[in-house]
Design a protein around this motif. Structure first.
Motif, PDB file in Angstrom:
ATOM      1  N   UNK A  47       0.840  -1.192   0.000  1.00 57.28           N
ATOM      2  CA  UNK A  47       0.000   0.000   0.000  1.00 57.28           C
ATOM      3  C   UNK A  47       0.873   1.239   0.000  1.00 57.28           C
ATOM      4  N   UNK A  48       0.660   2.095  -0.979  1.00 56.21           N
ATOM      5  CA  UNK A  48       1.363   3.368  -1.033  1.00 56.21           C
ATOM      6  C   UNK A  48       0.516   4.476  -0.425  1.00 56.21           C
ATOM      7  N   UNK A  49       1.174   5.336   0.356  1.00 57.30           N
ATOM      8  CA  UNK A  49       0.487   6.420   1.062  1.00 57.30           C
ATOM      9  C   UNK A  49       0.831   7.772   0.448  1.00 57.30           C
ATOM     10  N   UNK A  50      -0.194   8.579   0.278  1.00 59.39           N
ATOM     11  CA  UNK A  50      -0.047   9.992  -0.066  1.00 59.39           C
ATOM     12  C   UNK A  50      -0.821  10.811   0.955  1.00 59.39           C
ATOM     13  N   UNK A  85       0.859   3.045  -9.621  1.00 62.81           N
ATOM     14  CA  UNK A  85       0.190   1.970  -8.889  1.00 62.81           C
ATOM     15  C   UNK A  85      -0.464   0.953  -9.812  1.00 62.81           C
ATOM     16  N   UNK A  86      -0.656  -0.264  -9.297  1.00 63.15           N
ATOM     17  CA  UNK A  86      -1.366  -1.285 -10.056  1.00 63.15           C
ATOM     18  C   UNK A  86      -2.867  -1.214  -9.811  1.00 63.15           C
ATOM     19  N   UNK A 144      10.562  -1.241  -6.782  1.00 62.01           N
ATOM     20  CA  UNK A 144       9.300  -1.021  -7.466  1.00 62.01           C
ATOM     21  C   UNK A 144       9.372  -1.520  -8.907  1.00 62.01           C
ATOM     22  N   UNK A 145       8.344  -2.254  -9.319  1.00 60.65           N
ATOM     23  CA  UNK A 145       8.285  -2.725 -10.693  1.00 60.65           C
ATOM     24  C   UNK A 145       7.788  -1.630 -11.634  1.00 60.65           C
ATOM     25  N   UNK A 161      -2.344   0.824  -4.491  1.00 63.68           N
ATOM     26  CA  UNK A 161      -1.580  -0.431  -4.425  1.00 63.68           C
ATOM     27  C   UNK A 161      -0.373  -0.382  -5.344  1.00 63.68           C
ATOM     28  N   UNK A 162       0.763  -0.826  -4.825  1.00 64.02           N
ATOM     29  CA  UNK A 162       1.971  -0.932  -5.617  1.00 64.02           C
ATOM     30  C   UNK A 162       2.463  -2.363  -5.693  1.00 64.02           C
TER      31      UNK A 162
END
Length: 310
Positions: free
Chosen positions: A102-105, A134-135, A129-130, A115-116
């Motif tokens: 989970x990515x936060x901003x 985000x995916x 990171x691919x 989601x990453x």
């Protein structure tokens, strides 16, 4: 019934990246030890994933504490610029490990989650990171945000159960999010289709679902999750997170069976899980069943483990 065995780990503040919190623990199995990934916070309150290695028979016996994050935050303006919280680890056929996170901003008075996907080529010691983006993010089915996936490659299909932000309401002057649990599918684990299927819906108490942990046993999909009310859940133990359990025959339509969850908040005010119990991860080892879980303060009090007793 789950028998609580005690707190496994809580950061002591001696590491710059890990000043507080050991949140959303995930049990990753090695041959002769258990690696537990979790989210920890620096002095600015930004989350990053890291891990400890513990003994299988007694996870309170810690072998090793990793001294750095396994994944760094994103660049300016990226979806994980102010936080990265691990959610699910998947072993790939070529030996790589995929990390769904989970990515936060942070926003001016709240936060946004996406989601990453990251990959490890060194056995889980570090991840990269691919993709810069985000995916899964806001969408028709996820109007506020999408986060904390539980992922399974099942009979040729990638399946995901995740929390989905549906709305915010101002409570005591703060925009509190309401989020249920939803379902998505993928052909490659990267490009996901949100089906709109609601796995765990809102009711009079369930206003937010915390971290689904899905597994399959004897042909039945089973899930441990946490859930709470939206009002005063930070300060009132009667409104805060407690554990739930559900089952499904197809992974899409679920029946809540919270009376079978077998674990609850402590009734002792001195215990680490008196105010709340949340963010569990289920795993098995040597025919025994285990839960890792958080307690008070959304992981500020560390994480503990429990063993199933029939």
């Amino acid at each position: 019934m789950w028998i609580k065995k005690g707190v496994v780990y809580k950061p002591d503040g001696s590491l710059a990246h890990s000043q507080s919190h050991a949140q959303v623990p995930f049990a990753y199995k090695h041959d002769d030890f258990l690696r537990i990934y979790f989210s920890t916070r620096d002095a600015q309150g930004q989350s990053r994933p890291t891990f400890i290695d513990v003994e299988y028979d007694d996870p309170t016996q810690i072998r090793y504490i990793h001294d750095k994050p396994i994944l760094e935050l994103g660049g300016p303006g990226e979806y994980d610029e102010t936080g990265a919280m691990p959610s699910w680890f998947v072993d790939m056929p070529n030996g790589d490990i995929w990390l769904y996170y989970t990515g936060w901003n942070r926003t001016h008075n709240s936060y946004r989650l996406s989601m990453g996907l990251a990959v490890s080529h060194d056995g889980g010691l570090s991840f990269k990171k691919m993709f810069r983006g985000p995916i899964m993010d806001r969408s028709i089915h996820n109007p506020i945000w999408a986060a904390q996936p539980s992922v399974m490659y099942d009979n040729g299909v990638w399946r995901m159960w995740h929390i989905s932000g549906q709305k915010c309401e101002y409570i005591h002057g703060y925009p509190e999010p309401f989020y249920d649990c939803r379902y998505a599918e993928s052909k490659d684990g990267i490009h996901w289709t949100s089906t709109g299927d609601v796995v765990l819906a809102f009711d009079d108490f369930l206003h937010a679902v915390g971290r689904p942990s899905v597994f399959k046993e004897d042909g039945i999909y089973k899930m441990y999750y946490s859930y709470r009310h939206t009002r005063d859940y930070r300060t009132d133990r009667n409104q805060s997170y407690r554990m739930g359990y559900a089952e499904s025959l197809d992974g899409i339509k679920w029946e809540r069976k919270d009376d079978l969850v077998g674990i609850a908040k402590s009734e002792n005010p001195a215990d680490f899980d008196y105010n709340m119990i949340n963010y569990a991860h289920y795993y098995e080892h040597n025919d025994k069943k285990y839960l890792l879980y958080n307690g008070n303060g959304f992981g500020a009090s560390g994480f503990a483990y429990a063993v199933s007793e029939k």
